[in-house]
Design an enzyme around this catalytic site. Structure first.
Site, short mmCIF file in Angstrom:
data_model
loop_
_atom_site.label_atom_id
_atom_site.label_comp_id
_atom_site.label_asym_id
_atom_site.label_seq_id
_atom_site.Cartn_x
_atom_site.Cartn_y
_atom_site.Cartn_z
N ASP A 67 -17.27 -98.37 117.62
CA ASP A 67 -16.46 -97.20 117.95
C ASP A 67 -15.82 -97.38 119.32
O ASP A 67 -15.54 -98.51 119.73
CB ASP A 67 -17.35 -95.94 117.89
CG ASP A 67 -16.58 -94.71 117.43
OD1 ASP A 67 -15.64 -94.31 118.13
OD2 ASP A 67 -16.92 -94.14 116.38
N HIS A 94 -14.97 -90.32 121.42
CA HIS A 94 -15.27 -90.42 119.98
C HIS A 94 -16.56 -91.18 119.71
O HIS A 94 -17.39 -90.75 118.90
CB HIS A 94 -14.07 -91.12 119.34
CG HIS A 94 -14.05 -91.14 117.85
ND1 HIS A 94 -14.60 -92.16 117.11
CD2 HIS A 94 -13.54 -90.27 116.96
CE1 HIS A 94 -14.42 -91.91 115.83
NE2 HIS A 94 -13.78 -90.77 115.70
N SER A 128 -14.79 -89.26 110.40
CA SER A 128 -15.49 -89.94 111.51
C SER A 128 -16.81 -89.26 111.84
O SER A 128 -17.75 -89.91 112.27
CB SER A 128 -14.63 -89.89 112.77
OG SER A 128 -13.66 -90.88 112.77
#
Ligand SMILES: *[C@@H]1O[C@H](CO)[C@@H](O)[C@H](O)[C@H]1NC(C)=O
Ligand SMILES: *[C@@H]1O[C@H](CO)[C@@H](O)[C@H](O)[C@H]1NC(C)=O
Ligand SMILES: *[C@@H]1O[C@H](CO)[C@@H](O)[C@H](O)[C@H]1NC(C)=O
Ligand SMILES: *[C@@H]1O[C@H](CO)[C@@H](O)[C@H](O)[C@H]1NC(C)=O
Ligand SMILES: *[C@@H]1O[C@H](CO)[C@@H](O)[C@H](O)[C@H]1NC(C)=O
Ligand SMILES: *[C@@H]1O[C@H](CO)[C@@H](O)[C@H](O)[C@H]1NC(C)=O
Ligand SMILES: *[C@@H]1O[C@H](CO)[C@@H](O)[C@H](O)[C@H]1NC(C)=O
Length: 760
Positions: A139, A210, A540
């Site tokens: 990520d 994220h 996600s």
């Protein structure tokens, strides 16, 4: 681009460099046996020799070699000109060359929603909270100081772990601990492709947020009193709080390059991860061209479960990505938690909206303001794009902004910068009634499309329209959930419709999880507020929920294969919501192409009774049955096989997948498939089958009863599908399900069925 839903399209980038010819990054795949490799002392030197041969100048070949791959595939990533590429492609050792591509990244409460509670006898207890397993997260990196990565009470780093804590900008080995056991970053593909870089940490440290969010969702420890600006206050905890986390930073502000992703998977396999979690992707591409599919095949052979986001390109059909049969493909669902922020219009009407906003921070909240929707004949001001709002028109007012084009929180900043006092985000026909809770820099709410039509009509109807937003805090359990998120990518699989995808859905809307402590909750540079958590939505966010559940199952059953773990998750998934009625999708009962087997239920998945197992060889046979060529199969699996021989030895082969996809092509009316179940429940168990046949299809199962005497015993059954009529339409679908029920009802092992009629 919407800031919180970052799973986007695949884009190509190339760079102009000092070379006369343009250099581009390519991933070069090589034969692994009977090659020139024996003449070299290392793979690295062998890989370098190809570049040495290809480049004509006396340039140093190692400056062109980005990565040398060993575990995901035999090959390398390098920057090459077109003529060098032409030369390499003709070498006998080279089997394929793919241009590098860019992919995109796409919880105080979700663990409770999924039925996990720290009580004896449940999934958390049985698995020791996922104790000892290692989840590798590919990520945007990690914010290691987040309280979610505290290692108090964590067991020591597993002996098998061979990873490192890579030092870099604002990151060194002291940032790893017994929770965050490894961190690496992969930037070469990104640097080669992106000529101008946005400043961000050149290290495993997360500049974006994220990766911190997804890692903590999969394996974050319990953090009491977690909240986002006072909303959703409670204990934040990942799905597998006992698992270790290893972070592989492959995504940068410009996206995630395949060459970097492959390099990360290559090392993760050798580092010793048990689970790989990839909340990134693009559009579906053929398996032999899909680097994640290729890398994950090797990972699966090493016993690593690969869990991927299905993508955010729903509700369009055939949008599901990361669809290889050896990957668990995860769609997104909603939670039953709402953050009401209701608009009272001057005409007495009320519009329901949602938002997270710390009302006591700004004096204008809850105050009646003049409403304005700026329509200067351009759409820029309607979308509240940067610099589009005239100060004199919006100062001190409540500004209506259409959703789309730029980020939702960014619109709030644009309104604030222009002197606006509050904002109403209005869904358009594209989003319809889809909700998305965001943190904003000013009082704001998001309303659905129906509401936006009423709001705009009211604004148009009067000289001085007025509005007020009332913030209602956090409300739990009042709405039907889970439901399929509108953005969640849908099947059928574009590249391989014989496998039903997505596999399952998991919470992916308004998920609260860890956040970098130097970013405001909106992630905007102007946001000076400091938080440890924020809210995000996307597949996600759904993916790491399942990665965590896979870690729980693996901790409870260390010998299970990735296929067995996925089977346990799929056959125990729920198809009804909390009210006991069918899970909804866009206001109707959700279909199998939206939710796969259904909503994950970790509580049941840890003890599924029976599993559908798959050996790596079976996937090769499956690829043969789909008509892939020898070289395509070699690209995906690195195995040189004769499909002719394999198919002769496996007549009537069906992949032992936990769901069933039946395709009637060219007027065929009869299909038979086989499945094999392994008993992992109790000895002396008797199961009988119950089928809900798809409309227009007769289903026959033989035998209808399975008697398992022992644990680990496997029994097969066959299913015949008879189409009642030949459908002539271009493509039509029907769905049903098949469930094996244990005689005393202890276990229910359910498989969704999809039937497709294709005229050609
Ligand atoms: C295998 O090795 C032999 C002898 O070195 C060579 O002639 C042949 O081309 C090689 N095969 C492949 C596929 O490289
Ligand atoms: C890591 O960085 C911190 C803060 O800069 C420093 O205090 C610490 O000594 C460093 N540790 C190592 C192992 O370099
Ligand atoms: C506002 O009213 C004008 C004239 O009555 C009409 O042309 C326009 O479409 C209306 N706009 C909206 C957003 O309702
Ligand atoms: C974030 O977490 C740290 C460490 O637990 C704590 O000291 C800090 O007060 C927290 N910040 C906020 C805004 O809650
Ligand atoms: C695969 O095997 C065939 C026949 O055994 C052989 O001709 C071919 O060169 C091999 N290819 C690779 C990639 O090793
Ligand atoms: C159901 O049957 C299995 C196998 O015979 C047995 O082990 C289990 O205890 C039974 N469960 C209940 C609730 O009766
Ligand atoms: C079932 O198989 C696994 C792995 O092969 C083994 O560890 C386990 O002991 C077996 N269980 C029984 C009851 O035979």
């Amino acid at each position: 681009m919407e800031s919180k839903i970052l799973f986007l399209s695949t884009v190509f980038f190339c760079i102009l460099s000092i070379h006369a010819e343009t250099l581009r990054t390519y991933i070069v795949q090589l034969h692994s046996q009977n090659t020139t490799s024996s003449q070299f002392t290392s793979k690295f030197k062998w890989h370098l020799s190809f570049i040495k041969q290809a480049i004509s100048s006396d340039e140093n070949p190692s400056s062109r070699l980005l990565y040398s791959y060993r575990s995901t595939m035999d090959g390398f990533a390098a920057q090459l000109t077109q003529s060098e590429l032409d030369y390499l492609q003709n070498l006998p050792d080279v089997i394929s060359v793919r241009p590098d591509r860019q992919l995109q990244i796409q919880t105080t409460y979700s663990y409770k929603f999924l039925g996990l509670n720290p009580a004896r006898g449940d999934a958390w207890y049985q698995s020791g909270y996922g104790r000892g397993t290692i989840i590798g997260v590919l990520d945007t990196g990690v914010w290691p100081e987040s309280p979610s990565f505290n290692d108090r009470g964590m067991p020591p780093v597993p002996k098998k772990w061979r990873g490192i804590c890579q030092a870099g900008q604002a990151f060194n080995s002291s940032n790893c601990n017994r929770k965050l056991i490894g961190a690496r970053y992969f930037i070469k593909g990104h640097l080669a492709a992106s000529p101008s870089r946005i400043p961000e940490y050149v290290s495993p440290r997360d500049s974006h947020g994220h990766g911190t969010h997804t890692s903590s969702t999969s394996g974050g420890v319990a953090v009491p009193m977690a909240s986002v600006l006072g909303y959703a206050r409670g204990v934040a905890r990942g799905m597998a709080p006992g698992a270790h986390i290893a972070v592989y930073k492959v995504c940068w502000f410009n996206g995630c390059y395949n060459s970097d992703i492959l390099a990360a998977m290559d090392l993760a396999i050798r580092d010793g991860v048990d689970i790989l979690s990839l909340s990134l992707g693009g559009f579906p591409v053929p398996l032999y061209d899909d680097n994640i599919a290729i890398g994950s095949f090797r990972a699966m052979e090493h016993g690593i479960s690969v869990v991927c986001a299905a993508g955010n390109n729903g509700p369009v059909a055939m949008s599901v990505a990361n669809e290889a049969p050896w990957i668990a493909t995860i769609g997104a669902s909603t939670l039953d938690r709402k953050f009401p922020a209701v608009v009272h219009m001057g005409n007495g009407q009320v519009l329901y909206g949602e938002s997270m906003y710390q009302a006591n921070q700004f004096s204008r909240a809850g105050k009646e303001l003049e409403l304005v929707y700026v329509t200067n004949g351009d759409t820029e001001s309607q979308f509240c794009l940067s610099g589009s709002l005239p100060r004199d028109k919006v100062r001190g007012k409540m500004v209506v902004c259409d959703r789309g084009v730029n980020g939702r929180a960014e619109k709030g900043q644009v309104v604030k910068d222009a002197g606006g006092a509050a904002m109403i985000l209005a869904n358009t026909e594209i989003n319809l009634e889809e909700d998305s809770v965001d943190v904003h820099v000013l009082p704001a709410t998001l309303i659905g499309f129906d509401e936006s039509v009423r709001l705009k009509a009211y604004i148009n109807s009067t000289v001085r329209p007025l509005g007020r937003i009332d913030f209602g805090g956090t409300v739990i359990g009042k709405s039907r959930a889970p439901a399929v998120a509108r953005f969640s990518a849908r099947g059928p699989s574009f590249t391989n419709p014989s496998i039903l995808k997505p596999d399952v859905i998991a919470p992916g809307v308004n998920i609260i999880a860890a956040w970098p402590q130097n970013l405001g909750p909106t992630g905007l540079p102007e946001d000076s507020r400091r938080v440890n958590f924020t809210v995000m939505s996307g597949t996600s966010m759904a993916c790491p929920h399942v990665s965590g559940i896979a870690a729980l199952i693996r901790a409870a059953h260390p010998r299970w294969t990735p296929a067995a773990i996925k089977s346990a998750i799929m056959t125990t998934a729920e198809v009804t919501d909390h009210t006991g009625r069918p899970i909804q999708d866009e206001g109707q009962a959700a279909g199998v192409f939206a939710m796969g087997a259904g909503q994950v239920n970790p509580q049941r998945a840890i003890n599924p009774g029976l599993i559908y197992d798959i050996r790596p060889d079976d996937y090769v046979t499956h690829l043969c049955s789909l008509g892939y060529t020898r070289s395509e199969i070699f690209s995906i699996t690195h195995r040189n096989v004769s499909c002719h021989e394999i198919m002769n030895m496996n007549r009537g082969f069906s992949l032992n997948y936990p769901s069933m996809s039946v395709i009637f092509k060219d007027g065929s009316r009869r299909k038979m498939i086989t499945r094999r179940l392994t008993n992992v429940g109790s000895p002396n168990s008797i199961y009988s089958v119950k089928v809900t046949a798809p409309t227009g299809v007769k289903v026959k199962v033989k035998p209808r009863r399975l008697v398992f005497k022992h644990i680990n015993q496997s029994l097969s059954y066959r299913v015949w599908f008879f189409s009642r009529k030949v459908k002539r339409a271009a493509m039509t679908f029907a769905e049903g399900h098949l469930t094996w029920i244990q005689s005393n009802g202890s276990y229910r092992v359910r498989s969704p069925i999809s039937v497709t009629w294709k005229s050609r």
